[in-house]
Write a protein that holds these residues in place. Sequence first.
Motif, PDB file in Angstrom:
ATOM      1  N   ILE C  16       0.824  -1.242   0.004  1.00  0.00           N
ATOM      2  CA  ILE C  16       0.121  -0.124   0.067  1.00  0.00           C
ATOM      3  C   ILE C  16       0.973   1.216   0.165  1.00  0.00           C
ATOM      4  CG2 ILE C  16      -1.617   1.227   1.563  1.00  0.00           C
ATOM      5  CD1 ILE C  16      -2.565  -1.482   2.210  1.00  0.00           C
ATOM      6  N   ASN C  19       1.899   2.135  -3.277  1.00  0.00           N
ATOM      7  CA  ASN C  19       1.063   2.627  -4.203  1.00  0.00           C
ATOM      8  C   ASN C  19       0.516   1.478  -5.142  1.00  0.00           C
ATOM      9  OD1 ASN C  19      -0.814   4.331  -4.935  1.00  0.00           O
ATOM     10  ND2 ASN C  19       0.763   5.517  -6.555  1.00  0.00           N
ATOM     11  N   LEU C  20       0.975   0.388  -4.772  1.00  0.00           N
ATOM     12  CA  LEU C  20       0.218  -0.926  -5.647  1.00  0.00           C
ATOM     13  C   LEU C  20      -1.446  -0.878  -5.364  1.00  0.00           C
ATOM     14  CD1 LEU C  20       2.842  -3.736  -4.811  1.00  0.00           C
ATOM     15  CD2 LEU C  20       2.931  -1.748  -6.329  1.00  0.00           C
ATOM     16  N   ASP C  21      -2.068  -1.412  -6.524  1.00  0.00           N
ATOM     17  CA  ASP C  21      -3.508  -1.656  -6.206  1.00  0.00           C
ATOM     18  C   ASP C  21      -3.627  -3.088  -5.860  1.00  0.00           C
ATOM     19  OD1 ASP C  21      -3.108  -3.741  -8.167  1.00  0.00           O
ATOM     20  OD2 ASP C  21      -3.868  -2.772  -9.865  1.00  0.00           O
ATOM     21  N   PHE C  22      -5.001  -3.413  -5.586  1.00  0.00           N
ATOM     22  CA  PHE C  22      -5.559  -4.435  -4.627  1.00  0.00           C
ATOM     23  C   PHE C  22      -4.812  -5.645  -4.982  1.00  0.00           C
ATOM     24  CE2 PHE C  22      -8.492  -8.080  -3.780  1.00  0.00           C
ATOM     25  CZ  PHE C  22      -8.321  -7.779  -2.568  1.00  0.00           C
ATOM     26  N   PHE C  23      -4.614  -6.111  -6.427  1.00  0.00           N
ATOM     27  CA  PHE C  23      -3.887  -6.877  -6.871  1.00  0.00           C
ATOM     28  C   PHE C  23      -2.431  -7.038  -6.261  1.00  0.00           C
ATOM     29  CE2 PHE C  23      -1.376  -9.695 -10.016  1.00  0.00           C
ATOM     30  CZ  PHE C  23      -2.189 -10.970  -9.796  1.00  0.00           C
ATOM     31  N   GLY C  24      -1.809  -6.206  -6.546  1.00  0.00           N
ATOM     32  CA  GLY C  24      -0.467  -6.049  -6.171  1.00  0.00           C
ATOM     33  C   GLY C  24      -0.368  -6.117  -4.561  1.00  0.00           C
ATOM     34  N   VAL C  27      -0.729 -10.039  -3.903  1.00  0.00           N
ATOM     35  CA  VAL C  27       0.777 -10.644  -4.541  1.00  0.00           C
ATOM     36  C   VAL C  27       1.897 -10.411  -3.406  1.00  0.00           C
ATOM     37  CG1 VAL C  27       2.602 -10.670  -6.226  1.00  0.00           C
ATOM     38  CG2 VAL C  27       0.236 -10.315  -7.081  1.00  0.00           C
ATOM     39  N   LEU C  28       2.011  -9.085  -2.840  1.00  0.00           N
ATOM     40  CA  LEU C  28       2.988  -8.898  -1.921  1.00  0.00           C
ATOM     41  C   LEU C  28       2.722  -9.632  -0.714  1.00  0.00           C
ATOM     42  CD1 LEU C  28       4.188  -7.115  -3.966  1.00  0.00           C
ATOM     43  CD2 LEU C  28       5.242  -5.811  -2.032  1.00  0.00           C
ATOM     44  N   PHE C  69      -5.735  -4.203   3.674  1.00  0.00           N
ATOM     45  CA  PHE C  69      -6.082  -3.327   2.638  1.00  0.00           C
ATOM     46  C   PHE C  69      -7.362  -2.580   3.189  1.00  0.00           C
ATOM     47  CE2 PHE C  69      -8.324  -2.304  -1.294  1.00  0.00           C
ATOM     48  CZ  PHE C  69      -7.657  -1.652  -2.112  1.00  0.00           C
ATOM     49  N   TYR C  72      -6.818  -0.104   6.275  1.00  0.00           N
ATOM     50  CA  TYR C  72      -5.327   0.303   6.461  1.00  0.00           C
ATOM     51  C   TYR C  72      -5.048   1.536   7.402  1.00  0.00           C
ATOM     52  CZ  TYR C  72      -1.366   2.697   5.075  1.00  0.00           C
ATOM     53  OH  TYR C  72       0.200   3.582   5.224  1.00  0.00           O
ATOM     54  N   PHE C 130      10.115  -7.082  -5.815  1.00  0.00           N
ATOM     55  CA  PHE C 130       9.147  -6.603  -6.258  1.00  0.00           C
ATOM     56  C   PHE C 130       8.675  -4.813  -6.440  1.00  0.00           C
ATOM     57  CE2 PHE C 130       6.601 -11.001  -6.146  1.00  0.00           C
ATOM     58  CZ  PHE C 130       6.742 -11.023  -7.427  1.00  0.00           C
ATOM     59  N   LEU C 131       9.170  -4.545  -5.086  1.00  0.00           N
ATOM     60  CA  LEU C 131       8.897  -2.962  -4.765  1.00  0.00           C
ATOM     61  C   LEU C 131      10.201  -2.312  -5.300  1.00  0.00           C
ATOM     62  CD1 LEU C 131       7.414  -2.934  -1.463  1.00  0.00           C
ATOM     63  CD2 LEU C 131       6.370  -2.114  -3.513  1.00  0.00           C
ATOM     64  N   ASN C 132      11.039  -2.859  -6.088  1.00  0.00           N
ATOM     65  CA  ASN C 132      12.113  -2.310  -6.916  1.00  0.00           C
ATOM     66  C   ASN C 132      13.087  -1.344  -5.710  1.00  0.00           C
ATOM     67  OD1 ASN C 132      13.655  -1.831  -9.270  1.00  0.00           O
ATOM     68  ND2 ASN C 132      12.460   0.178  -9.523  1.00  0.00           N
TER      69      ASN C 132
END
Lengths: 195, 195, 195
Positions: C16, C19-24, C27-28, C69, C72, C130-132
């Motif tokens: 969160i 700034n990922l979306d619900f799918f992200g 996944v995380l 989510f 939060y 994943f978050l680079n």
Amino acid sequence: MAGIAVFALEGALAAIEGNLDFFGVMVLSFATALGGGVIRDLLINATPPIAIRDWRYSAVAFAAGGTGFLFYDTAAHIPSGLLLTLDAAGLALFAVAGTEKALDYKIPPFIAMLMGTITGAGGGTVRDMFLNQVPMVLRADVYATAALAGAAVVVGARKLRLPGAVASILGGVVCFLLRMISVWRHWNLPRVGLP
Amino acid sequence: MAGIAVFALEGALAAIEGNLDFFGVMVLSFATALGGGVIRDLLINATPPIAIRDWRYSAVAFAAGGTGFLFYDTAAHIPSGLLLTLDAAGLALFAVAGTEKALDYKIPPFIAMLMGTITGAGGGTVRDMFLNQVPMVLRADVYATAALAGAAVVVGARKLRLPGAVASILGGVVCFLLRMISVWRHWNLPRVGLP
Amino acid sequence: MAGIAVFALEGALAAIEGNLDFFGVMVLSFATALGGGVIRDLLINATPPIAIRDWRYSAVAFAAGGTGFLFYDTAAHIPSGLLLTLDAAGLALFAVAGTEKALDYKIPPFIAMLMGTITGAGGGTVRDMFLNQVPMVLRADVYATAALAGAAVVVGARKLRLPGAVASILGGVVCFLLRMISVWRHWNLPRVGLP
């Protein structure tokens, strides 16, 4: 095989736009087209992965990627609507085939849906990580979610004892349509908006 | 084992230059030296990977990485020509050994060449991804391509029914020389030059 | 299962904040909670990984991530001391269980310690990639090292022929305490200070 070619071409274009050299273009063609399936096969213990056991998969991916490299100017001008449509069709094929393969390997249905999603969206995720970007599927668009919806339809249709071919077609259509509509309507998944 | 030590030392130096702590240095030593082989073994279903089944592989990697950490000032002053030569020798060893192992596991020759390339160049790729960089092998130099050429020679020589030892030596020499010449002549692979 | 929930919640919060979306976020949650165990199972050839074979693992991870989510604002205000304590307990559980599973699969003791460390710290590493970001465990804190210490105690206690339950508890306590003390005292591992 057509799905592999489309995904590989997209991987090649992303690699070229990331200023990679010819080897990098080939790696990203392979990874985008076949990475999702390789990860799925490792996870469901269908080893060696089919893309390793059968040389034709990678040959198609390299051929498509090499074509994108040689004819970049032409490939870069493919209308984006056409590429999006072909990509959505590839996504649908991969998601359905991946779900069915996982079910064949006695993976629980709920996990088989995830395996279908990984088959469809995993390659693009690997591509983005090679290019040092937060994977697009985690951030925006309805992409992996369309794969997941298609996979869920396959699982549900089989639970209802519909014939396998019907389950596949239904799942593929749902994935394809959901993806196309979401592009057309600029849908995104909800997120927690941080200030 | 000498190849493992060289690759591990290079991983340790990259980790130190990336400001990682001692644990990070050890992880990058392991990943650079053994990551390619682990990925190959997972893909060809030689599991558990040899680096997991036999503790001596990681012991060598950690010893070389720890030496690099303790004596960084000395290690950082190793002449770059020497390090490049040792690295090219390690690459040749890894590419040849990886190709042969894949062939032993009945992987198709074309894919076995890719497995040799991954054995040689995969560790550096993993290292770069841990350091949050686009992998160098995808961008510049003739590195993975030298491994691929050596792997192709191994496969070709075996097809010609040359003795296994001859195939190995020929493949290794081709990989080593191609890598050394490409460094000396500053060769790069072609890329699509975007404006 | 409690450890999975804690790690999944932390993965969701990181997603969160990225700034990922619900799918992200989903996944995380999965990757942070179960990524370490999946990698361990692939490496020790316990395939398909338990998190793929048994749907309850991912169900717990998704439930915890989904809760993070939806709520939060509440989750972000969990006192950091509480979260750190729960995380340290989860780390201890994962490190001990991972080491024991590797030993059960006849992995050499030295490598089994690494497998325990990967079980504990691998999920967070995947999350960061994943978050680079350069994985936190490679850069700062005594985190993976605490897992490694706990794993070493498990191996050592078994060598001394202590009962299995005693070995587990000793290892878990050492990991937990080392992690908590290192946070409290702001310990870091040594690094080579480059100018």
